[in-house]
Design a protein around this motif. Structure first.
Motif, short mmCIF file in Angstrom:
data_model
loop_
_atom_site.label_atom_id
_atom_site.label_comp_id
_atom_site.label_asym_id
_atom_site.label_seq_id
_atom_site.Cartn_x
_atom_site.Cartn_y
_atom_site.Cartn_z
N ILE A 14 19.28 44.46 46.83
CA ILE A 14 19.43 45.87 46.50
C ILE A 14 18.24 46.62 47.08
O ILE A 14 17.09 46.26 46.82
CB ILE A 14 19.48 46.09 44.97
N GLU A 68 10.35 45.13 40.80
CA GLU A 68 11.49 44.22 40.83
C GLU A 68 11.69 43.58 39.46
O GLU A 68 12.82 43.44 38.98
CB GLU A 68 11.29 43.14 41.89
N VAL A 120 13.44 45.98 37.13
CA VAL A 120 14.87 46.11 37.45
C VAL A 120 15.63 44.88 36.95
O VAL A 120 16.70 44.99 36.35
CB VAL A 120 15.08 46.32 38.97
N ARG A 121 15.07 43.69 37.17
CA ARG A 121 15.70 42.46 36.70
C ARG A 121 15.85 42.48 35.18
O ARG A 121 16.89 42.11 34.64
CB ARG A 121 14.88 41.24 37.12
N GLU A 177 15.91 45.14 33.08
CA GLU A 177 16.89 46.13 32.64
C GLU A 177 18.31 45.70 32.95
O GLU A 177 19.22 45.90 32.14
CB GLU A 177 16.58 47.50 33.26
N LEU A 178 18.51 45.07 34.10
CA LEU A 178 19.83 44.57 34.46
C LEU A 178 20.26 43.47 33.50
O LEU A 178 21.41 43.43 33.05
CB LEU A 178 19.83 44.07 35.91
N ALA A 179 19.34 42.58 33.18
CA ALA A 179 19.64 41.50 32.24
C ALA A 179 20.04 42.05 30.88
O ALA A 179 21.00 41.57 30.26
CB ALA A 179 18.42 40.57 32.10
N VAL A 234 21.33 45.06 30.18
CA VAL A 234 22.64 45.72 30.28
C VAL A 234 23.76 44.69 30.35
O VAL A 234 24.77 44.82 29.65
CB VAL A 234 22.68 46.67 31.50
N LEU A 235 23.59 43.67 31.17
CA LEU A 235 24.63 42.65 31.28
C LEU A 235 24.81 41.88 29.98
O LEU A 235 25.93 41.51 29.61
CB LEU A 235 24.32 41.71 32.44
N SER A 270 28.49 40.33 29.54
CA SER A 270 28.71 39.74 30.86
C SER A 270 27.83 38.51 31.06
O SER A 270 28.14 37.66 31.88
CB SER A 270 28.42 40.76 31.96
N ALA A 280 20.90 35.68 30.55
CA ALA A 280 20.21 36.97 30.65
C ALA A 280 18.70 36.76 30.69
O ALA A 280 17.99 37.39 31.48
CB ALA A 280 20.61 37.88 29.49
#
Length: 102
Positions: A5, A15, A18-19, A21-23, A25-26, A31, A37
C-alpha cells in the motif's frame, strides 16, 4: 499473500500504526480472529487484547482471575500451530530454569 500500500508522505502514521489500526478494524468486523489480528499488529495476543480493552472494544472479565475464552482459544491455536511446526519441548524440560531460581 503480500500486499503493498502506498501511503501519502504527509500521513502522520507509521507502518506499525497502519498495521495496528488495520488489525483492529479486521478484528471488529470478525474478519480476523484474535490471534491473527495480534499477529498482523506484530503484538502478543495478551498485549493486543489489552489494547482492545483500553480502547473499549472488548470488555474485561468481571473476575480478574478469569481468563477470557477468546484468549484461551487464541492460546490453544498458537500451541497447536507450534505442534504442527515441530516446536515441542519434552515434559522433562518443563521446570528447567524455574526450579534453579527458587
Amino acid at each position: 499473500m503480500l500486499l503493498t500500500i502506498a501511503l501519502p508522505d504527509n500521513l502522520p502514521l507509521t507502518e506499525a500504526d497502519v498495521r495496528l489500526e488495520l488489525a483492529i478494524v479486521l478484528y471488529q468486523q470478525y474478519s480476523l480472529r484474535l490471534d491473527r489480528a495480534a499477529q498482523l499488529a506484530v503484538m502478543s495476543v495478551d498485549d493486543f487484547y489489552q489494547l482492545l480493552i483500553d480502547r473499549n472494544i472488548v470488555t474485561p472479565p468481571a473476575d480478574i482471575d478469569d481468563e477470557p475464552a477468546e484468549l484461551v482459544l487464541a492460546s490453544l491455536r498458537t500451541s497447536l500451530q507450534q505442534v504442527k511446526e515441530g516446536k515441542l519441548h519434552p515434559i522433562s524440560e518443563l521446570w528447567d530454569g524455574i526450579i534453579d531460581s527458587v
